[in-house]
Scaffold this motif. Structure first.
Motif, PDB file in Angstrom:
ATOM      1  N   SER A   5     -52.747 -47.630  32.856  1.00  0.00           N
ATOM      2  CA  SER A   5     -52.159 -46.445  32.230  1.00  0.00           C
ATOM      3  C   SER A   5     -53.102 -45.768  31.237  1.00  0.00           C
ATOM      4  N   PHE A  23     -53.309 -41.821  31.385  1.00  0.00           N
ATOM      5  CA  PHE A  23     -52.936 -40.956  30.267  1.00  0.00           C
ATOM      6  C   PHE A  23     -54.092 -40.026  29.884  1.00  0.00           C
ATOM      7  N   LEU A  57     -45.219 -36.195  29.370  1.00  0.00           N
ATOM      8  CA  LEU A  57     -45.675 -35.913  28.018  1.00  0.00           C
ATOM      9  C   LEU A  57     -46.640 -34.738  27.994  1.00  0.00           C
ATOM     10  N   SER A  58     -47.546 -34.702  28.958  1.00  0.00           N
ATOM     11  CA  SER A  58     -48.544 -33.622  29.007  1.00  0.00           C
ATOM     12  C   SER A  58     -47.886 -32.267  29.218  1.00  0.00           C
ATOM     13  N   SER A  74     -48.684 -50.629  27.200  1.00  0.00           N
ATOM     14  CA  SER A  74     -49.175 -51.659  28.124  1.00  0.00           C
ATOM     15  C   SER A  74     -49.065 -53.055  27.521  1.00  0.00           C
ATOM     16  N   SER A  80     -54.576 -37.289  32.457  1.00  0.00           N
ATOM     17  CA  SER A  80     -53.580 -36.221  32.430  1.00  0.00           C
ATOM     18  C   SER A  80     -53.948 -35.171  31.389  1.00  0.00           C
ATOM     19  N   TYR A 136     -53.011 -40.481  22.876  1.00  0.00           N
ATOM     20  CA  TYR A 136     -52.732 -40.924  24.249  1.00  0.00           C
ATOM     21  C   TYR A 136     -53.234 -42.349  24.475  1.00  0.00           C
ATOM     22  N   ALA A 140     -50.853 -45.460  25.294  1.00  0.00           N
ATOM     23  CA  ALA A 140     -51.022 -46.214  26.539  1.00  0.00           C
ATOM     24  C   ALA A 140     -51.280 -47.688  26.264  1.00  0.00           C
ATOM     25  N   ALA A 163     -47.053 -40.120  31.440  1.00  0.00           N
ATOM     26  CA  ALA A 163     -48.234 -39.331  31.098  1.00  0.00           C
ATOM     27  C   ALA A 163     -48.048 -37.871  31.506  1.00  0.00           C
ATOM     28  N   TRP A 213     -44.116 -46.335  34.537  1.00  0.00           N
ATOM     29  CA  TRP A 213     -44.789 -46.197  33.248  1.00  0.00           C
ATOM     30  C   TRP A 213     -45.811 -45.062  33.302  1.00  0.00           C
ATOM     31  N   PHE A 214     -46.538 -44.943  34.412  1.00  0.00           N
ATOM     32  CA  PHE A 214     -47.557 -43.904  34.543  1.00  0.00           C
ATOM     33  C   PHE A 214     -46.962 -42.496  34.486  1.00  0.00           C
TER      34      PHE A 214
END
Length: 208
Positions: free
Chosen positions: A131, A135, A61-62, A98, A138, A90, A94, A58, A54-55
Motif C-alpha cells: 500500500s 498510496f 482519498l486522492s 499496514s 495515487s 500518505y 500507508a 488511496a 485497503w488499497f
C-alpha cells in the motif's frame, strides 16, 4: 470551473491504475495454479482480497483532496508544497495502516475466512505494505493528470506490469506464493519512481 469532460477523464484515469493492478492480481492464478495447487491459490487470493480493500482507500482519498490541494488554480510553488506535505502524510498513513493490518492479520483472516485459512496470515502481512507504493502512486497520478500528462499513466503501467509478469514467469517455480508478491512490490516501487522521473519535465512544459 473544471469542464465536466475533464473531471470525468481525471476520475477514470485515476481508477484505471487500481483496475489494472486488480486485473494483474487475478492473472497471478495463471502462474500459481500448477505450482501451488488450488489450496495454495486460495490462501493467496484471501490475502489479496483484504489488501485490495485497503488499497482502494488511496484512490478515494486522492479524489477527495485533489480539487482543493492539487487541481485548484494556484502558483506552482503552492502545488509543490502541497505535494510534499501530502506525500509525507500518505506514506505515514500507508505505513500505519499496514502495521495495524499486519498486527491484526491472524484475527482478520480468522474472522473473514476462518481458521482453515491460517496460511494466509503471513501473505497478508507482506501484501499489506504494498500500500505504501499504491498510496504514493495515487498522488503522482493526480499531478500527472493536472499537468495534462495522462498518457504517462498508461505508459508507466505498461512498464511495471511487464516487469511483474516477467518476475512471475521466471521465479514462481522457486518462490511459489511469494513470486507474485515480489512482482507486486516491483509494481508498487516502480510506479512512484516513474512519477518522480516524469514530474520535473511536466512542470517545465506546462507551468513555467
Amino acid at each position: 470551473g473544471v469542464p465536466v469532460l475533464g473531471c470525468v477523464r481525471r476520475v477514470l484515469s485515476q481508477w484505471i491504475g487500481l483496475l489494472l493492478m486488480s486485473a494483474f492480481m487475478r492473472m497471478d492464478g495463471l502462474f500459481l495454479a500448477d505450482d501451488v495447487g488450488v489450496n495454495g491459490l486460495g490462501l493467496y487470493s484471501a490475502a489479496l482480497r483484504i489488501s485490495e480493500s485497503w488499497f482502494v482507500l488511496a484512490a478515494i482519498l486522492s479524489q477527495y483532496i485533489a480539487p482543493k490541494f492539487i487541481y485548484a488554480d494556484m502558483p506552482r510553488e503552492h502545488v509543490d508544497k502541497n505535494i510534499a506535505v501530502l506525500l509525507g502524510l500518505y506514506v505515514l498513513l500507508a505505513l500505519a495502516g499496514s502495521l495495524v493490518i499486519a498486527a491484526l492479520a491472524p484475527f482478520i483472516i480468522s474472522v473473514i475466512f476462518g481458521p482453515s485459512y491460517a496460511g494466509s496470515v503471513s501473505l497478508l502481512r507482506y501484501t499489506a505494505f504494498i500500500s505504501v507504493g499504491v498510496f504514493v502512486d495515487s498522488l503522482f497520478n493526480l499531478l500527472m493528470l493536472k499537468e495534462k500528462a495522462a498518457k504517462w499513466v498508461g505508459v508507466k503501467w505498461g512498464v511495471v506490469l511487464l516487469s511483474a509478469l516477467l518476475i512471475n514467469y521466471f521465479f514462481v517455480s522457486d518462490l511459489g506464493l511469494y513470486a507474485p508478491i515480489l512482482g507486486l512490490y516491483v509494481v508498487a516501487a516502480r510506479e512512484p519512481c516513474a512519477g518522480v522521473r516524469i514530474q520535473p519535465g511536466i512542470g517545465r512544459d506546462h507551468l513555467s
